[in-house]
Design a protein around this motif. Structure first.
Motif, PDB file in Angstrom:
ATOM      1  N   ARG A   1       0.722  -1.408   0.297  1.00  0.00           N
ATOM      2  CA  ARG A   1      -0.250  -0.101  -0.117  1.00  0.00           C
ATOM      3  C   ARG A   1       0.977   0.875   0.000  1.00  0.00           C
ATOM      4  O   ARG A   1      -0.322   2.260  -0.694  1.00  0.00           O
ATOM      5  CB  ARG A   1      -1.417   0.302   0.813  1.00  0.00           C
ATOM      6  N   ARG A   2       2.280   0.903   0.558  1.00  0.00           N
ATOM      7  CA  ARG A   2       2.791   2.453   0.243  1.00  0.00           C
ATOM      8  C   ARG A   2       4.344   2.007   0.482  1.00  0.00           C
ATOM      9  O   ARG A   2       4.477   0.088   1.200  1.00  0.00           O
ATOM     10  CB  ARG A   2       2.785   2.941   1.899  1.00  0.00           C
ATOM     11  N   ILE A   3       5.277   2.905  -0.297  1.00  0.00           N
ATOM     12  CA  ILE A   3       6.708   2.064  -0.452  1.00  0.00           C
ATOM     13  C   ILE A   3       7.341   4.090   0.486  1.00  0.00           C
ATOM     14  O   ILE A   3       7.159   4.448  -0.409  1.00  0.00           O
ATOM     15  CB  ILE A   3       7.414   2.321  -1.762  1.00  0.00           C
ATOM     16  N   LEU A   4       8.343   3.414   1.138  1.00  0.00           N
ATOM     17  CA  LEU A   4       8.908   4.187   1.566  1.00  0.00           C
ATOM     18  C   LEU A   4       9.779   5.366  -0.128  1.00  0.00           C
ATOM     19  O   LEU A   4       9.994   4.996  -0.355  1.00  0.00           O
ATOM     20  CB  LEU A   4      10.314   4.627   2.910  1.00  0.00           C
ATOM     21  N   ASP A   5       9.621   6.870   0.490  1.00  0.00           N
ATOM     22  CA  ASP A   5       9.839   7.563  -0.819  1.00  0.00           C
ATOM     23  C   ASP A   5      11.828   8.020  -0.613  1.00  0.00           C
ATOM     24  O   ASP A   5      11.598   9.086   0.975  1.00  0.00           O
ATOM     25  CB  ASP A   5       9.603   8.541  -0.870  1.00  0.00           C
ATOM     26  N   ILE A   6      12.792   7.368  -0.611  1.00  0.00           N
ATOM     27  CA  ILE A   6      13.898   7.134  -0.789  1.00  0.00           C
ATOM     28  C   ILE A   6      14.907   7.659  -1.933  1.00  0.00           C
ATOM     29  O   ILE A   6      14.563   7.198  -3.005  1.00  0.00           O
ATOM     30  CB  ILE A   6      14.514   5.592   0.119  1.00  0.00           C
ATOM     31  N   LYS A   7      15.609   8.397  -1.269  1.00  0.00           N
ATOM     32  CA  LYS A   7      16.030   9.337  -3.199  1.00  0.00           C
ATOM     33  C   LYS A   7      17.649   9.201  -3.006  1.00  0.00           C
ATOM     34  O   LYS A   7      18.492   8.532  -1.905  1.00  0.00           O
ATOM     35  CB  LYS A   7      16.614  10.998  -2.551  1.00  0.00           C
ATOM     36  N   GLY A   8      17.686   8.474  -4.396  1.00  0.00           N
ATOM     37  CA  GLY A   8      18.689   7.274  -4.273  1.00  0.00           C
ATOM     38  C   GLY A   8      18.775   6.384  -3.604  1.00  0.00           C
ATOM     39  O   GLY A   8      18.256   5.842  -2.759  1.00  0.00           O
ATOM     40  N   PRO A   9      19.524   5.290  -3.585  1.00  0.00           N
ATOM     41  CA  PRO A   9      20.061   3.306  -3.769  1.00  0.00           C
ATOM     42  C   PRO A   9      20.738   3.608  -2.271  1.00  0.00           C
ATOM     43  O   PRO A   9      21.082   4.466  -2.001  1.00  0.00           O
ATOM     44  CB  PRO A   9      20.490   2.864  -4.941  1.00  0.00           C
ATOM     45  N   LEU A  10      20.359   2.585  -1.168  1.00  0.00           N
ATOM     46  CA  LEU A  10      20.700   2.623  -0.364  1.00  0.00           C
ATOM     47  C   LEU A  10      22.128   2.360  -0.282  1.00  0.00           C
ATOM     48  O   LEU A  10      22.735   1.462  -0.871  1.00  0.00           O
ATOM     49  CB  LEU A  10      19.761   2.326   0.672  1.00  0.00           C
TER      50      LEU A  10
END
Length: 210
Positions: free
Chosen positions: A63-72
């Motif tokens: 239902r939701r995926i965290l908004d992460i800027k760039g790869p971890l």
């Protein structure tokens, strides 16, 4: 004349008596009436209860995926529970992407870069329930600390805090940053499922477990 009357009366009495005797003999010699047993009503046939089927795991949808800027990068993690409702926990591990994610009721609340099993001791694929939790576990095979350990298999595969650096590997376990491991440990319960894949990514609206 009187004698004739007396003789006639005797004959009538004899005839009457014989009739009585015949009637009695007929009653005595008649076949006794057959007594028929009254049939008992049949016992009602009760339906045989059918065994209850094993419950099918409820499918969880992303239902939701965290908004992460760039790869971890190795050692990085993100944890954000804001807006996520209470509900069942599912953890996904993608060995190809080297990423672990935790979903609560379909909402991703945390994700981190991981290390995993080397080629000679690979991390197994599949769906595993959390069998044991131990915040201060030490491996009895390698005498190595495994902080915030979540056991997945009886032969020692687990998720636990590790030194997550590029080039590092485990003996089949899934190593996560210690800060992430502590939060993961607090958020999970025995029986929560961990899905380990090799290249399967999760997208919005996709079923995690079907």
């Amino acid at each position: 004349m009187k004698a004739l009357q007396l003789l006639a009366g005797a004959i009538l009495l004899a005839a009457a008596g014989g009739g009585v005797l015949l009637a009695r003999h007929a009653y005595r010699d008649a076949a006794p009436e057959t007594v028929r047993p009254v049939p008992r009503p049949a016992a009602p046939t009760l339906p045989v209860p059918k065994p209850s089927p094993s419950p099918t795991p409820t499918p969880f949808t992303v239902r939701r995926i965290l908004d992460i800027k760039g790869p971890l990068k190795h050692g990085d993690f993100v944890w954000d529970e804001s807006g996520a409702p209470t509900g069942p926990i599912v953890i996904t591990v993608d060995l190809a992407a080297q990423v672990v994610s935790i979903f609560r009721d379909g909402y991703e609340i945390g994700t981190a870069a991981i290390i995993y099993g080397a080629d000679n001791m690979p991390t197994p694929l599949g769906v595993f329930p959390i069998l044991q939790k131990d915040a201060d576990h030490v491996s009895n095979l390698y005498d190595a600390p495994m902080p915030y350990m979540l056991r997945l298999t009886n032969d020692g595969v687990a998720i636990h805090a590790s030194d997550v650096r590029y080039g590092n590997a485990t003996h089949g376990c899934i190593g996560v940053p210690k800060g992430f491991a502590k939060k993961l440990f607090a958020a999970t319960h025995l029986g929560d499922r961990v899905i380990v894949t090799n290249g399967k990514t999760m997208a919005l609206g996709q079923s995690i477990i079907s």
